[in-house]
Design an enzyme around this catalytic site. Sequence first.
Site, mmCIF file in Angstrom:
data_model
loop_
_atom_site.group_PDB
_atom_site.id
_atom_site.type_symbol
_atom_site.label_atom_id
_atom_site.label_comp_id
_atom_site.label_asym_id
_atom_site.label_seq_id
_atom_site.Cartn_x
_atom_site.Cartn_y
_atom_site.Cartn_z
ATOM 1 N N LYS A 117 -1.731 -0.405 7.447
ATOM 2 C CA LYS A 117 -1.800 -0.712 6.010
ATOM 3 C C LYS A 117 -3.186 -1.104 5.481
ATOM 4 O O LYS A 117 -3.294 -1.511 4.320
ATOM 5 C CB LYS A 117 -0.816 -1.838 5.710
ATOM 6 N N SER A 134 4.269 1.607 -1.859
ATOM 7 C CA SER A 134 3.284 0.630 -2.337
ATOM 8 C C SER A 134 2.886 0.967 -3.765
ATOM 9 O O SER A 134 2.897 2.152 -4.160
ATOM 10 C CB SER A 134 2.047 0.709 -1.431
ATOM 11 N N TYR A 159 -4.749 5.735 3.362
ATOM 12 C CA TYR A 159 -3.558 4.876 3.397
ATOM 13 C C TYR A 159 -2.639 5.206 2.219
ATOM 14 O O TYR A 159 -1.444 5.477 2.392
ATOM 15 C CB TYR A 159 -3.958 3.391 3.357
ATOM 16 N N LYS A 167 1.296 7.081 1.972
ATOM 17 C CA LYS A 167 2.506 6.611 1.264
ATOM 18 C C LYS A 167 2.993 7.679 0.279
ATOM 19 O O LYS A 167 4.188 7.939 0.171
ATOM 20 C CB LYS A 167 2.206 5.317 0.504
HETATM 21 P P1 NAD Z 1 2.415 -5.542 9.155
HETATM 22 O O1 NAD Z 1 1.269 -4.876 9.792
HETATM 23 O O2 NAD Z 1 2.486 -7.033 9.182
HETATM 24 O O3 NAD Z 1 3.785 -4.979 9.760
HETATM 25 C C1 NAD Z 1 3.923 -3.667 10.242
HETATM 26 C C2 NAD Z 1 4.597 -3.751 11.595
HETATM 27 O O4 NAD Z 1 4.778 -2.431 12.095
HETATM 28 C C3 NAD Z 1 3.769 -4.507 12.629
HETATM 29 O O5 NAD Z 1 4.589 -5.457 13.282
HETATM 30 C C4 NAD Z 1 3.289 -3.411 13.605
HETATM 31 O O6 NAD Z 1 3.162 -3.914 14.922
HETATM 32 C C5 NAD Z 1 4.402 -2.394 13.454
HETATM 33 N N1 NAD Z 1 4.022 -1.001 13.728
HETATM 34 C C6 NAD Z 1 2.986 -0.292 13.224
HETATM 35 N N2 NAD Z 1 3.021 0.980 13.652
HETATM 36 C C7 NAD Z 1 4.111 1.084 14.469
HETATM 37 C C8 NAD Z 1 4.695 2.141 15.216
HETATM 38 N N3 NAD Z 1 4.160 3.368 15.226
HETATM 39 N N4 NAD Z 1 5.808 1.872 15.942
HETATM 40 C C9 NAD Z 1 6.363 0.632 15.942
HETATM 41 N N5 NAD Z 1 5.857 -0.396 15.262
HETATM 42 C C10 NAD Z 1 4.749 -0.175 14.528
HETATM 43 O O7 NAD Z 1 2.505 -5.016 7.642
HETATM 44 P P2 NAD Z 1 3.372 -5.547 6.429
HETATM 45 O O8 NAD Z 1 2.474 -6.238 5.479
HETATM 46 O O9 NAD Z 1 4.581 -6.244 6.928
HETATM 47 O O10 NAD Z 1 3.758 -4.152 5.778
HETATM 48 C C11 NAD Z 1 4.956 -3.486 6.104
HETATM 49 C C12 NAD Z 1 5.000 -2.160 5.387
HETATM 50 O O11 NAD Z 1 4.864 -2.380 3.982
HETATM 51 C C13 NAD Z 1 3.872 -1.193 5.754
HETATM 52 O O12 NAD Z 1 4.409 0.105 5.782
HETATM 53 C C14 NAD Z 1 2.885 -1.357 4.634
HETATM 54 O O13 NAD Z 1 2.121 -0.197 4.429
HETATM 55 C C15 NAD Z 1 3.807 -1.601 3.455
HETATM 56 N N6 NAD Z 1 3.140 -2.332 2.361
HETATM 57 C C16 NAD Z 1 2.580 -3.542 2.604
HETATM 58 C C17 NAD Z 1 1.955 -4.229 1.568
HETATM 59 C C18 NAD Z 1 1.315 -5.569 1.800
HETATM 60 O O14 NAD Z 1 0.601 -6.030 0.905
HETATM 61 N N7 NAD Z 1 1.541 -6.249 2.909
HETATM 62 C C19 NAD Z 1 1.918 -3.663 0.285
HETATM 63 C C20 NAD Z 1 2.516 -2.430 0.076
HETATM 64 C C21 NAD Z 1 3.140 -1.768 1.126
HETATM 65 C C1 UD1 Z 2 -4.935 -3.968 -1.491
HETATM 66 C C2 UD1 Z 2 -5.024 -2.479 -1.336
HETATM 67 C C3 UD1 Z 2 -3.645 -1.883 -1.551
HETATM 68 C C4 UD1 Z 2 -2.657 -2.483 -0.573
HETATM 69 C C5 UD1 Z 2 -2.665 -4.006 -0.745
HETATM 70 C C6 UD1 Z 2 -1.799 -4.685 0.271
HETATM 71 C C7 UD1 Z 2 -7.305 -1.855 -1.943
HETATM 72 C C8 UD1 Z 2 -8.170 -1.144 -2.944
HETATM 73 N N1 UD1 Z 2 -5.993 -1.946 -2.255
HETATM 74 O O1 UD1 Z 2 -4.463 -4.242 -2.803
HETATM 75 O O2 UD1 Z 2 -3.677 -0.489 -1.369
HETATM 76 O O3 UD1 Z 2 -1.344 -1.995 -0.815
HETATM 77 O O4 UD1 Z 2 -3.999 -4.493 -0.583
HETATM 78 O O5 UD1 Z 2 -2.276 -4.493 1.549
HETATM 79 O O6 UD1 Z 2 -7.756 -2.301 -0.897
HETATM 80 N N2 UD1 Z 2 -10.415 -9.930 -3.825
HETATM 81 C C9 UD1 Z 2 -11.515 -10.747 -3.873
HETATM 82 N N3 UD1 Z 2 -12.009 -11.255 -2.703
HETATM 83 C C10 UD1 Z 2 -11.435 -10.991 -1.486
HETATM 84 C C11 UD1 Z 2 -10.306 -10.143 -1.441
HETATM 85 C C12 UD1 Z 2 -9.824 -9.615 -2.640
HETATM 86 O O7 UD1 Z 2 -12.060 -11.029 -4.947
HETATM 87 O O8 UD1 Z 2 -11.948 -11.458 -0.457
HETATM 88 C C13 UD1 Z 2 -9.862 -9.415 -5.093
HETATM 89 C C14 UD1 Z 2 -9.770 -7.904 -5.203
HETATM 90 O O9 UD1 Z 2 -10.947 -7.380 -5.745
HETATM 91 C C15 UD1 Z 2 -8.545 -7.739 -6.132
HETATM 92 C C16 UD1 Z 2 -7.667 -8.947 -5.785
HETATM 93 O O10 UD1 Z 2 -8.534 -9.898 -5.166
HETATM 94 O O11 UD1 Z 2 -8.931 -7.854 -7.473
HETATM 95 C C17 UD1 Z 2 -6.535 -8.619 -4.836
HETATM 96 O O12 UD1 Z 2 -7.065 -7.952 -3.702
HETATM 97 P P1 UD1 Z 2 -6.147 -7.621 -2.423
HETATM 98 O O13 UD1 Z 2 -5.410 -8.843 -1.996
HETATM 99 O O14 UD1 Z 2 -6.998 -6.940 -1.412
HETATM 100 O O15 UD1 Z 2 -5.027 -6.636 -3.002
HETATM 101 P P2 UD1 Z 2 -5.178 -5.232 -3.764
HETATM 102 O O16 UD1 Z 2 -6.577 -4.832 -3.914
HETATM 103 O O17 UD1 Z 2 -4.344 -5.304 -4.982
#
Ligand code: NAD
Ligand code: UD1
Length: 335
Positions: free
Chosen positions: A84, A124, A148, A152
Site C-alpha cells: 500500500k 481506496s 499502487y 486498485k
Molecule cells: P497493512 O499492510 O497493515 O495490511 C496488509 C496485510 O496484508 C499485512 O498484514 C501483510 O502482511 C499482508 N499481505 C500483503 N501481501 C500479502 C500476500 N500476498 N499474501 C498474504 N498476506 C499479504 O495494510 P492496511 O492499512 O491494513 O491496508 C489493508 C488494505 O487496505 C490494503 O489492500 C490497502 O491497499 C488498502 N487501503 C489501505 C488504506 C490505508 O490508509 N491504510 C487506504 C486505502 C486502502
Molecule cells: C496517502 C496516499 C494514498 C493512500 C493513503 C493511505 C499519496 C499521494 N497518497 O494518502 O494513495 O491510499 O496514503 O495509505 O501518497 N502530510 C504531511 N506530512 C507528513 C505526511 C503527510 O504534511 O509527514 C500531509 C500530506 O501532504 C497530506 C496529508 O498530510 O496532505 C495526509 O497525508 P497521508 O497521511 O500520507 O495520506 P494521503 O496523502 O491522503
Amino acid sequence: MAILVTGGAGFIGSHTCVELLSTGYEVIVVDNLSNSSEEVLSRIERITGKNTRFYKGDVRDKELLRTVFSENTVEAVIHFAGFKAVGESVQLPLMYYNNNLTSTLILLEVMQEFDVKRLVFSSSATVYGIHNPVPLTEDMPLSASNPYGRSKLFIEEILRDLYISDESWSIALLRYFNPIGAHSSGLIGESPKGVPNNLMPYISQVAVGKLEKLNVFGNDYATADGTGSRDYIHIVDLALGHLKAIKWVMAHRGCDAFNLGTGKGTTVLQLRDAFVNSTGVEIPYSYASRRPGDADEVYACADKARDQLGWEAKYDIEAMCLDTWRWQKNNPDGF
Ligand code: NAD
Ligand code: UD1
C-alpha cells in the site's frame, strides 16, 4: 458463519477481525506477515476472548488457498492483503502489480472453484485521482497516477468484468478514505515499518519521541490554512463498515462501490492541533515543500454507504487522536 480475511494481521484487517469475532462470526486469516506480526493474532484473542484460524502464507499460493477453502466452510471473503505504499510502488512497480493483482486473481480463481462468490474488496479513495471536485461520489470518473493506485483501479475493473461474466457474484468495492486511530484497548493499532509515510503515524512517532518534528508538506494549498485537507476516519468505524458490507454481499448480487469516509475534511494543521489539544503532547513542526501528487482537499460523500449499507462513521477527530496516542504510547515500537 465463517469469513476468510486475507491480510487479517494488518492494520485494517486486525480491527475488522475484532469486530467480526465480537459479532459472532468465525474468522479465518491468511497473511504472509510481510507487513505485520504474528503477535497481532494474540492481541485479537486478548481483546475478543476468541480465536481466529490462522494460515501463515501467501494469497498467491493457490494450493494454500485450496487447503483453506477445503478445510473451512467459507461464506464470504474480505480481501485486504496487498502492498500500500505509494512512493514504494513508484520505485517497485512490478512488485506492487505482482502482489496486488496476482493475489487477487488467484483468490478469485479459487473462490470460483469452491463456488464462494461473495467478496468485500479494499479499494481506496486514490481511485478518484486528483481532478474530481469534492465531495467525491462513487459515480465520478476514476484515474490513478501511480502503480499502487493503478493496481486498485485495475482490480476494480477486473471485479466489474467478473460480475458482468457471472451475475451470481456479489462484490462490494470499499473505497477507504484516511483510516487513523486504534482500538480503544490500546492493544492493536498501526505499526508501520521504518519511517511512516502517512500523517497520523508520523505525528504519533513525534509524540513518542522517535521523530524530531513533523514536516508539513506545503502551506499554499487552497484550504482554510493552506495545508492539505483529508477525510480521516476512525479505524473502528472503518472496520464496522466491513461488517455492513458483509451483510450487503450476503443479501445482494452485484458489483458496487461504496465510499467509507466521514464526509468531513481536516487539514494537516487542524489534525496536529487536535492531537496536541486532546493528548497534551506538543508536536513541533515546520513547513516543507509539497509532496508530489498530493491534492488540496479530499473528502467523501458518504451518503451511498449510509443509504445502502446502513453505515455511518461515529467517531470524531478527538477520539481518533486519543486512541492513536493510547496505542502508540503503550507500544512505542509497534508490535
Ligand atoms: P497493512 O499492510 O497493515 O495490511 C496488509 C496485510 O496484508 C499485512 O498484514 C501483510 O502482511 C499482508 N499481505 C500483503 N501481501 C500479502 C500476500 N500476498 N499474501 C498474504 N498476506 C499479504 O495494510 P492496511 O492499512 O491494513 O491496508 C489493508 C488494505 O487496505 C490494503 O489492500 C490497502 O491497499 C488498502 N487501503 C489501505 C488504506 C490505508 O490508509 N491504510 C487506504 C486505502 C486502502
Ligand atoms: C496517502 C496516499 C494514498 C493512500 C493513503 C493511505 C499519496 C499521494 N497518497 O494518502 O494513495 O491510499 O496514503 O495509505 O501518497 N502530510 C504531511 N506530512 C507528513 C505526511 C503527510 O504534511 O509527514 C500531509 C500530506 O501532504 C497530506 C496529508 O498530510 O496532505 C495526509 O497525508 P497521508 O497521511 O500520507 O495520506 P494521503 O496523502 O491522503
